[in-house]
Motif scaffolding. Structure first.
Motif, PDB file in Angstrom:
ATOM      1  N   PRO A 124       0.800  -1.229   0.000  1.00  0.00           N
ATOM      2  CA  PRO A 124       0.000   0.000   0.000  1.00  0.00           C
ATOM      3  C   PRO A 124       0.831   1.277   0.000  1.00  0.00           C
ATOM      4  O   PRO A 124       0.420   2.288  -0.569  1.00  0.00           O
ATOM      5  N   LYS A 125       2.013   1.264   0.650  1.00  0.00           N
ATOM      6  CA  LYS A 125       2.832   2.476   0.702  1.00  0.00           C
ATOM      7  C   LYS A 125       3.236   2.920  -0.696  1.00  0.00           C
ATOM      8  O   LYS A 125       3.213   4.119  -1.011  1.00  0.00           O
ATOM      9  N   GLN A 127       1.673   1.887  -3.520  1.00  0.00           N
ATOM     10  CA  GLN A 127       0.427   2.205  -4.222  1.00  0.00           C
ATOM     11  C   GLN A 127       0.013   3.649  -3.944  1.00  0.00           C
ATOM     12  O   GLN A 127      -0.394   4.387  -4.851  1.00  0.00           O
ATOM     13  N   SER A 128       0.151   4.053  -2.696  1.00  0.00           N
ATOM     14  CA  SER A 128      -0.283   5.397  -2.315  1.00  0.00           C
ATOM     15  C   SER A 128       0.601   6.486  -2.915  1.00  0.00           C
ATOM     16  O   SER A 128       0.188   7.645  -2.989  1.00  0.00           O
ATOM     17  N   SER A 129       1.814   6.120  -3.347  1.00  0.00           N
ATOM     18  CA  SER A 129       2.683   7.126  -3.964  1.00  0.00           C
ATOM     19  C   SER A 129       2.086   7.652  -5.265  1.00  0.00           C
ATOM     20  O   SER A 129       2.447   8.741  -5.723  1.00  0.00           O
ATOM     21  N   LEU A 131      -1.185   8.231  -5.556  1.00  0.00           N
ATOM     22  CA  LEU A 131      -2.411   8.967  -5.272  1.00  0.00           C
ATOM     23  C   LEU A 131      -2.258  10.464  -5.542  1.00  0.00           C
ATOM     24  O   LEU A 131      -3.114  11.076  -6.169  1.00  0.00           O
ATOM     25  N   GLU A 132      -1.162  11.057  -5.056  1.00  0.00           N
ATOM     26  CA  GLU A 132      -0.963  12.493  -5.287  1.00  0.00           C
ATOM     27  C   GLU A 132      -0.837  12.778  -6.775  1.00  0.00           C
ATOM     28  O   GLU A 132      -1.404  13.749  -7.285  1.00  0.00           O
ATOM     29  N   GLN A 173      -8.416   4.390  -3.069  1.00  0.00           N
ATOM     30  CA  GLN A 173      -7.615   4.441  -4.290  1.00  0.00           C
ATOM     31  C   GLN A 173      -8.427   3.988  -5.493  1.00  0.00           C
ATOM     32  O   GLN A 173      -8.305   4.557  -6.582  1.00  0.00           O
TER      33      GLN A 173
END
Length: 327
Positions: A124-125, A127-129, A131-132, A173
């Motif tokens: 997830p870390k 994956q979340s990169s 998001l921005e 997401q």
């Protein structure tokens, strides 16, 4: 590429013709995936992102590369793995021994079309990169925001069969993806056509040799987006979209229905589809045509419904059949 002058900026009809030519051009490399091509074009018009779901070997990567080539856009591919770090996607600061200073080394996200291959195989870390980048269209490193190119689209893929060693995408997401497109196995005729092309020397790594050429460009997309923004939406159509989304929240088959963000996404994709089909107003048929790809990943089935073989698509189809259509 130099900026277009007012004389060379395409009008709405010319931009539509250029984008319609994409199907024919991409067909030189990819056989039988017209719905996925159309979905990617709709996402570009809406400044959205796409989740491509299909088993390995159905030309998902080739599809994105062919689209980039036909639109004269840059594309990069990232293979998501369990050990992939966020900086491997966004970029990082690198120390330059000559200047004794840190300089920013852009990551592969700095492109027009980013293929995030098997996005659910990374933690997830990482994956979340994305998001921005997907939401703000920028990357912040060391407190400094760096804008991404325009247009910018993330085409993320995932395998619908093999879930071992994967990290399911969180709902927040998933909601950032404008469309979820299924890339099916080809029909028998299409598969024969694929084999025939390969027997004749087709090389998927050399699209120029296949005769693929740019038929549209960023200026066509800009003109198209401007035209889509002028597509009118009646109060009845807006109410129809809201009624569909509210029905998903009340369905006994779902634990999670479509959020207001999903409703605005359905309205946006319906406007883009209306313009692509040559109209400057949205009809109920436009909403129905884009409802499944726009909403299927924004709902969550109850476990008992899944055990009975119910799918998100089947529930959404039933909802579309029962929600009153404006006249």
């Amino acid at each position: 590429m130099s900026a277009p002058t007012p004389e060379t900026v395409p009008n709405s009809d010319a931009a539509r013709a250029s984008l319609e030519a994409l199907r024919t051009e991409i067909g030189k490399a990819v056989v039988g995936q017209d719905p996925a091509v159309t979905g990617l074009v709709v996402a570009l018009l809406c400044r959205g992102h796409v989740l491509l779901e299909g088993v390995p070997g159905v030309a998902k990567t080739l599809l994105v590369r062919a689209l980039a080539s036909a639109l004269e856009l840059d594309t990069k591919r990232v293979q998501f793995t369990p050990d992939l770090m966020p900086s491997d996607v966004t970029g990082s600061l690198v120390y330059d021994t000559r200047t004794a200073e840190f300089s920013f080394q852009p990551g592969p996200v700095f492109t027009h079309l980013l293929l995030a291959d098997e996005i659910n195989r990374t933690p997830p870390k990482t994956q979340s990169s994305l998001l921005e980048a997907m939401e703000e269209r920028q990357v912040t490193v060391d407190g400094v925001p760096r804008p991404l190119p325009d247009p910018f689209l993330v085409a993320a893929t995932q395998n619908p069969v093999e879930y071992e060693g994967t990290y399911p995408l969180p709902e927040a997401q998933l909601d950032r993806f404008l469309l979820k497109l299924t890339v099916p196995l080809p029909s028998r005729e299409d598969e024969i056509a694929v084999l025939t092309r390969h027997a004749q020397g087709f090389d998927p790594r050399d699209l120029k040799a296949a005769g693929l050429r740019p038929v549209a460009g960023p200026e066509d997309l800009a003109a198209a987006r401007e035209a889509v923004a002028k597509v009118s939406v009646s109060a009845e159509i807006a109410g129809y979209v809201v009624d569909i989304c509210r029905a998903t929240r009340e369905s006994p088959s779902f634990t999670l229905g479509v959020s207001p963000r999903g409703a605005t996404a359905l309205l946006a994709t319906s406007r883009a589809w209306a313009w692509l089909t040559g109209r400057d107003y949205v009809t109920p048929d436009d909403v129905k045509a884009l409802a499944l790809p726009t909403l299927r990943h924004r709902v969550h089935l109850r476990p008992e419904a899944e055990m009975e073989g119910v799918t998100a698509d089947s529930v959404l189809t039933s909802i579309l059949a029962h929600v009153p259509v404006p006249r």
